[in-house]
Design a protein around this motif. Structure first.
Motif, short mmCIF file in Angstrom:
data_model
loop_
_atom_site.label_atom_id
_atom_site.label_comp_id
_atom_site.label_asym_id
_atom_site.label_seq_id
_atom_site.Cartn_x
_atom_site.Cartn_y
_atom_site.Cartn_z
N PRO A 1 28.23 -4.82 10.82
CA PRO A 1 28.13 -6.28 10.73
C PRO A 1 27.18 -6.68 9.60
CG PRO A 1 26.94 -5.47 12.65
CD PRO A 1 27.63 -4.29 12.03
N VAL A 2 27.61 -7.64 8.79
CA VAL A 2 26.83 -8.07 7.62
C VAL A 2 26.47 -9.54 7.76
CG1 VAL A 2 26.83 -8.33 5.11
CG2 VAL A 2 27.97 -6.37 6.17
N THR A 3 25.21 -9.84 7.49
CA THR A 3 24.73 -11.22 7.48
C THR A 3 24.30 -11.56 6.07
OG1 THR A 3 23.93 -10.99 9.74
CG2 THR A 3 23.07 -12.85 8.47
N ARG A 4 24.76 -12.69 5.56
CA ARG A 4 24.36 -13.16 4.24
C ARG A 4 23.20 -14.15 4.41
NH1 ARG A 4 29.59 -13.27 0.53
NH2 ARG A 4 30.97 -12.01 1.81
N HIS A 5 22.18 -13.98 3.55
CA HIS A 5 20.98 -14.82 3.65
C HIS A 5 20.73 -15.57 2.34
CE1 HIS A 5 19.48 -13.03 7.42
NE2 HIS A 5 20.00 -11.92 6.96
N ALA A 6 20.04 -16.69 2.45
CA ALA A 6 19.61 -17.43 1.27
C ALA A 6 18.63 -16.57 0.47
CB ALA A 6 18.93 -18.73 1.68
N VAL A 7 18.56 -16.83 -0.82
CA VAL A 7 17.68 -16.08 -1.71
C VAL A 7 16.21 -16.25 -1.32
CG1 VAL A 7 17.50 -17.88 -3.46
CG2 VAL A 7 17.24 -15.48 -4.13
N ASP A 8 15.86 -17.30 -0.61
CA ASP A 8 14.48 -17.46 -0.15
C ASP A 8 14.12 -16.44 0.92
OD1 ASP A 8 13.90 -19.61 -1.88
OD2 ASP A 8 14.89 -21.00 -0.50
N VAL A 9 15.12 -15.93 1.64
CA VAL A 9 14.89 -14.89 2.65
C VAL A 9 14.86 -13.51 1.99
CG1 VAL A 9 15.84 -13.78 4.71
CG2 VAL A 9 15.93 -16.27 4.47
N ILE A 10 15.74 -13.30 1.01
CA ILE A 10 15.79 -12.04 0.27
C ILE A 10 15.59 -12.38 -1.21
CG2 ILE A 10 17.14 -9.98 -0.25
CD1 ILE A 10 18.72 -10.43 2.32
N PRO A 11 14.32 -12.51 -1.66
CA PRO A 11 14.02 -12.97 -3.03
C PRO A 11 14.09 -11.86 -4.08
CG PRO A 11 12.00 -12.66 -1.82
CD PRO A 11 13.11 -12.37 -0.86
N VAL A 12 15.27 -11.27 -4.20
CA VAL A 12 15.49 -10.15 -5.12
C VAL A 12 16.55 -10.58 -6.13
CG1 VAL A 12 16.22 -7.75 -5.32
CG2 VAL A 12 14.84 -8.48 -3.37
N VAL A 13 16.31 -10.31 -7.42
CA VAL A 13 17.24 -10.73 -8.46
C VAL A 13 17.55 -9.57 -9.41
CG1 VAL A 13 16.42 -13.12 -8.42
CG2 VAL A 13 15.42 -11.50 -10.03
N ASP A 14 18.59 -9.78 -10.18
CA ASP A 14 18.96 -8.85 -11.24
C ASP A 14 17.86 -8.91 -12.30
OD1 ASP A 14 20.08 -7.64 -13.54
OD2 ASP A 14 22.09 -8.15 -12.87
N GLY A 15 17.28 -7.78 -12.67
CA GLY A 15 16.16 -7.76 -13.59
C GLY A 15 16.52 -7.68 -15.06
N ARG A 16 17.81 -7.60 -15.36
CA ARG A 16 18.21 -7.51 -16.77
C ARG A 16 18.04 -8.85 -17.46
NH1 ARG A 16 24.07 -5.33 -15.84
NH2 ARG A 16 23.82 -6.78 -14.13
N CYS A 17 17.54 -8.81 -18.68
CA CYS A 17 17.37 -10.04 -19.47
C CYS A 17 18.43 -10.12 -20.55
CB CYS A 17 16.00 -10.05 -20.15
SG CYS A 17 14.64 -10.15 -18.99
N TYR A 18 18.98 -11.30 -20.72
CA TYR A 18 19.91 -11.60 -21.80
C TYR A 18 19.46 -12.91 -22.42
CZ TYR A 18 22.86 -8.12 -19.58
OH TYR A 18 23.34 -6.97 -19.04
#
Length: 134
Positions: free
Chosen positions: A87-104
């Motif tokens: 079972p998968v639960t999707r959360h707002a980014v405020d709960v899981i504050p992780v982002v793609d670290g690549r810069c463009y």
């Protein structure tokens, strides 16, 4: 331990990730945004009892008979977890504050607290927690 977090190699936690949240002790958890047709794969938080099912996807996840297979890492993750019946639960980014670290040049760069841009094709690269420029 009750909870495990798997970070993609280019992911950055912009704020502390609270793994002690009670809901993280059941099933798997992902960010709800930037899913590209599957589950956002910047970080996967999972309860210990589903860890094997989450981290050891079946060979059938790649492609089955008459199947085109996973189109990207997000659809691969969705297929693996769905086939494992996790079972998968999707959360707002405020709960899981992780982002793609690549810069463009034209998209979000967390190292500079820069604005989120729109990548080629009009797709947003990622989402950011409140308080970060978007």
């Amino acid at each position: 331990f009750d909870v495990v977090a798997r970070f993609r190699d280019n992911s950055i936690a912009l704020e502390p990730v609270r793994l002690d949240r009670p809901e993280f002790r059941r099933g798997a958890h992902v960010k709800e945004c930037a899913a590209a047709g599957g589950y956002n794969d910047k970080v996967l938080i999972m309860a210990r009892n589903v860890m094997d099912a989450c981290l050891k996807p079946h060979a059938a996840t790649f492609a089955g008979p008459g199947d085109v297979g996973a189109l990207n890492s997000e659809t691969f993750l969705r297929r693996a977890l769905n086939r494992s019946k996790v079972p998968v639960t999707r959360h707002a980014v405020d709960v899981i504050p992780v982002v793609d670290g690549r810069c463009y040049a034209d998209v979000f760069c967390p190292a500079h607290r820069g604005a989120m841009g729109v990548a080629r094709g009009g797709i947003r690269k990622d989402c950011v927690p409140r308080g970060w420029v978007e």
